[in-house]
Design an enzyme around this catalytic site. Structure first.
Site, short mmCIF file in Angstrom:
data_model
loop_
_atom_site.label_atom_id
_atom_site.label_comp_id
_atom_site.label_asym_id
_atom_site.label_seq_id
_atom_site.Cartn_x
_atom_site.Cartn_y
_atom_site.Cartn_z
N GLY A 11 24.51 -36.82 -76.47
CA GLY A 11 25.33 -36.46 -75.31
C GLY A 11 26.52 -35.61 -75.74
O GLY A 11 27.10 -35.87 -76.79
N GLY A 117 23.04 -42.03 -82.79
CA GLY A 117 21.63 -41.61 -82.75
C GLY A 117 21.40 -40.35 -83.58
O GLY A 117 20.50 -40.31 -84.44
N THR A 138 31.52 -38.74 -80.21
CA THR A 138 31.04 -39.49 -79.04
C THR A 138 32.24 -39.95 -78.21
O THR A 138 33.25 -40.41 -78.76
CB THR A 138 30.17 -40.72 -79.37
OG1 THR A 138 30.03 -41.51 -78.18
CG2 THR A 138 30.74 -41.63 -80.44
N ASP A 140 32.15 -42.48 -76.60
CA ASP A 140 32.10 -43.95 -76.59
C ASP A 140 32.98 -44.58 -77.69
O ASP A 140 33.27 -45.77 -77.63
CB ASP A 140 30.66 -44.44 -76.79
CG ASP A 140 29.71 -43.89 -75.75
OD1 ASP A 140 30.17 -43.52 -74.66
OD2 ASP A 140 28.49 -43.83 -76.03
N ARG A 175 42.16 -52.30 -50.13
CA ARG A 175 40.80 -52.40 -50.67
C ARG A 175 40.75 -52.82 -52.14
O ARG A 175 41.72 -52.65 -52.87
CB ARG A 175 40.13 -51.02 -50.61
CG ARG A 175 39.49 -50.76 -49.30
CD ARG A 175 38.83 -49.41 -49.29
NE ARG A 175 38.18 -49.22 -48.01
CZ ARG A 175 37.92 -48.04 -47.47
NH1 ARG A 175 38.25 -46.93 -48.10
NH2 ARG A 175 37.31 -47.97 -46.31
N MET A 182 31.85 -45.07 -68.58
CA MET A 182 30.83 -45.01 -69.65
C MET A 182 31.26 -45.80 -70.88
O MET A 182 32.31 -46.45 -70.87
CB MET A 182 30.57 -43.56 -70.01
CG MET A 182 29.70 -42.82 -69.01
SD MET A 182 29.33 -41.16 -69.62
CE MET A 182 28.04 -40.68 -68.46
N ARG A 184 28.51 -47.12 -73.18
CA ARG A 184 27.34 -47.87 -73.65
C ARG A 184 27.72 -49.33 -73.95
O ARG A 184 28.33 -49.95 -73.11
CB ARG A 184 26.67 -47.19 -74.85
CG ARG A 184 26.05 -45.85 -74.48
CD ARG A 184 24.83 -45.51 -75.27
NE ARG A 184 23.75 -46.44 -74.99
CZ ARG A 184 22.89 -46.32 -73.97
NH1 ARG A 184 22.95 -45.30 -73.14
NH2 ARG A 184 21.95 -47.21 -73.78
N GLU A 235 30.02 -49.65 -68.29
CA GLU A 235 28.60 -49.61 -67.86
C GLU A 235 27.73 -50.64 -68.59
O GLU A 235 26.72 -51.08 -68.06
CB GLU A 235 28.03 -48.21 -68.07
CG GLU A 235 28.06 -47.75 -69.53
CD GLU A 235 27.53 -46.35 -69.76
OE1 GLU A 235 27.15 -45.67 -68.79
OE2 GLU A 235 27.50 -45.92 -70.94
N GLN A 287 33.49 -37.83 -67.29
CA GLN A 287 34.16 -38.27 -68.52
C GLN A 287 33.77 -37.44 -69.73
O GLN A 287 34.44 -37.45 -70.75
CB GLN A 287 33.83 -39.75 -68.79
CG GLN A 287 34.39 -40.67 -67.73
CD GLN A 287 33.66 -42.00 -67.70
OE1 GLN A 287 34.13 -42.98 -68.25
NE2 GLN A 287 32.51 -42.04 -67.05
O1 F6P Z 1 26.84 -41.79 -75.44
C1 F6P Z 1 27.56 -41.02 -74.53
C2 F6P Z 1 27.15 -41.34 -73.14
O2 F6P Z 1 27.94 -40.55 -72.27
C3 F6P Z 1 27.23 -42.82 -72.77
O3 F6P Z 1 28.54 -43.24 -72.52
C4 F6P Z 1 26.29 -42.87 -71.59
O4 F6P Z 1 25.71 -44.13 -71.40
C5 F6P Z 1 25.24 -41.87 -71.95
O5 F6P Z 1 25.81 -40.99 -72.90
C6 F6P Z 1 24.72 -41.07 -70.78
O6 F6P Z 1 23.70 -40.26 -71.21
P1 F6P Z 1 23.02 -39.13 -70.33
O7 F6P Z 1 23.83 -37.89 -70.49
O8 F6P Z 1 21.67 -38.98 -70.90
O9 F6P Z 1 23.02 -39.59 -68.91
#
Ligand code: F6P
Length: 361
Positions: A11, A117, A138, A140, A175, A182, A184, A235, A287
C-alpha cells in the site's frame, strides 16, 4: 560507478516519493545510475517497466503523495497470478526470472521500499543472493526495529484533522460519531489520533473491547452534560468475545484479508444500547493520500540517503531504521519477525487513561 534499482511495494504511503528523490539525488552525486521498477517488481519482469531516474525526473517530488513508480499489494513475485493458454489463472513463481534479469541488467543493488509484506519478499530475494537494502514504509507503523515508519505521521495528522472536524457536527446534533481508522492489526493510528483529537473512546486491536464499557462512557458523558461522543475504532479491533471484522480476501493475488466493518458494528450496537443518534464513518484511503508532513518528508529523505550510504558500504540484507533519532542498519529478517504492536505500558496509553478516555476494557 554503480547501477541501482528502486522499487515501491504494498500500500502506498506519503513519503515514498521523498525516498525516491533522496536516492536519486544522493546516488547521482556518487556518479551512479539509478533506475526504478514500476509497480513493485514489474520492471524486473518486463524491461519496458524499468525506468531510468535522473535528478530532473524527480524534480519536486519529495513534497507529493503516492509513488511515481506505482505500487501493488497483489504482486508477490514468488506467487504471481498469471493467465495460462486456456484462460485459467495459475500462481507462478517468477523469482528466478527476476534474479536472472537483475544480473542481466547488471544492477549492483535493489533498494526495496515497503512494509512488512514487501520487505518479507525483499528478504527472500536477499536469501536468493540479490543485494537488497530495505526502507521501512507504512502508515500502520507496525514494523519492528524502527521507532517509526514514514507515512504514519501524515496518516495520524489526517485522522486527527478529521476528528477535529467531527466535534462540531457531533455536538450540534447530540450524536455519537464512530470513526474507523486504518492500521491493520496495530492500533497506532487510532491511539495517536484519538488521544490528539479528543476521542471519548479508542478501540485498538491490542485491547479486545467490551461494547458495554463504551456505552458506559457515553452514558457518563451524558451525565456530565456532554451531549456528544467521539469513538475512534482501529479497523483491526476485536471484541472481548473474539468477534473480528473483515471483508474477505479481496483481489486475486492479494495475500491479506481486507479489514473493515467494525466501525459500523460499533455504531449500531451503541444506537441499540443507548438510544443515541449514532453515525459511523470510515476514513479509509484518505489516510494514505496527500502530501507528506514535514516529519515524514524529513524521515523519508533521511531513510533514502542512509540507504545510499548502505549501498556504498555494502550493508546488504539490511533495512535502514530510525533508532533514538539516528539512522541504523538492522537485518531485514529481524525487522519482519513480528508486527509491532502498541505497548500497553507506554505513556500514550497511560495518557489516554489519565484523561478519561475509555479503551474498551
Ligand atoms: O497497510 C496499509 C493499509 O493502508 C492498511 O492500513 C489497510 O488495512 C490496507 O493497507 C488497505 O489496503 P488496500 O489499499 O488494499 O485497500
Amino acid at each position: 560507478m554503480k547501477k541501482i534499482v528502486i522499487s515501491t511495494g504494498g500500500g502506498d504511503a506519503p513519503g515514498l516519493n521523498a525516498v525516491i528523490y533522496a536516492v536519486v539525488h544522493a546516488g547521482s552525486r556518487m556518479g551512479w545510475e539509478v533506475y526504478g521498477s514500476k509497480s513493485g517488481y514489474s520492471g524486473f519482469l518486463d524491461i519496458d517497466e524499468m525506468i531510468r531516474l535522473t535528478p530532473r525526473d524527480v524534480d519536486g517530488i519529495y513534497a507529493t503523495g503516492g509513488t511515481i513508480l506505482g505500487s501493488t499489494n497483489k504482486g508477490n513475485p514468488f506467487s504471481r497470478p498469471v493467465e495460462n493458454l486456456v484462460g485459467e489463472i495459475q500462481m507462478v513463481d517468477t523469482s528466478d526470472k527476476i534474479i536472472s534479469n537483475f544480473k542481466r541488467m547488471k544492477f549492483d543493488c535493489h533498494i526495496a521500499i515497503g512494509g512488512d509484506g514487501s520487505l518479507e519478499i525483499a528478504n527472500r530475494f536477499a536469501e536468493k543472493g540479490m543485494p537488497v537494502i530495505g526502507v521501512p514504509k507504512t502508515i500502520d507503523n507496525d514494523l519492528e526495529e524502527t521507532n517509526r515508519t514514514f507515512g504514519f505521521d501524515t496518516a495520524v495528522s489526517t485522522a486527527t484533522d478529521a476528528l477535529d472536524k467531527l466535534h462540531s457536527t457531533a455536538k450540534s446534533h447530540d450524536r455519537v460519531m464512530v470513526v474507523e481508522v486504518m492500521g491493520r492489526d496495530s492500533g497506532w493510528i487510532a491511539l495517536y489520533s484519538g488521544v490528539s483529537g479528543g476521542a471519548d473512546a479508542i478501540l485498538i486491536p491490542e485491547i479486545p473491547f467490551d461494547i458495554e464499557k463504551v456505552c458506559d462512557k457515553i452514558a457518563d458523558n451524558d451525565l456530565r452534560d456532554k451531549n456528544y461522543s467521539i469513538v475512534v475504532v482501529a479497523e483491526g479491533a476485536k471484541t472481548v468475545d473474539g468477534m473480528e471484522f473483515n471483508k474477505g480476501k479481496g483481489e486475486l493475488g492479494r495475500e491479506e484479508v481486507v479489514l473493515g466493518g467494525v466501525g459500523e458494528w460499533v455504531a449500531s450496537e451503541i444506537r441499540k444500547r443507548t438510544d443515541k443518534d449514532t453515525r459511523s464513518l470510515v476514513l479509509g484511503h484518505i489516510q494514505r493520500g496527500g502530501s507528506p508532513t514535514t516529519f515524514d518528508r524529513l524521515l523519508a529523505l533521511r531513510f533514502g540517503t542512509a540507504a545510499v550510504r548502505m549501498v556504498e558500504e555494502g550493508t546488504f540484507g539490511h533495512m535502514v531504521a530510525l533508532k533514538n533519532s539516528k539512522m541504523e542498519a538492522v537485518p531485514i529478517a529481524q525487522a519482519i519477525r513480528h508486527r509491532k504492536k502498541v505497548d500497553l505500558e507506554c505513556d500514550k496509553v497511560s495518557t489516554a487513561r489519565d484523561i478519561g478516555i475509555c479503551l474498551g476494557d
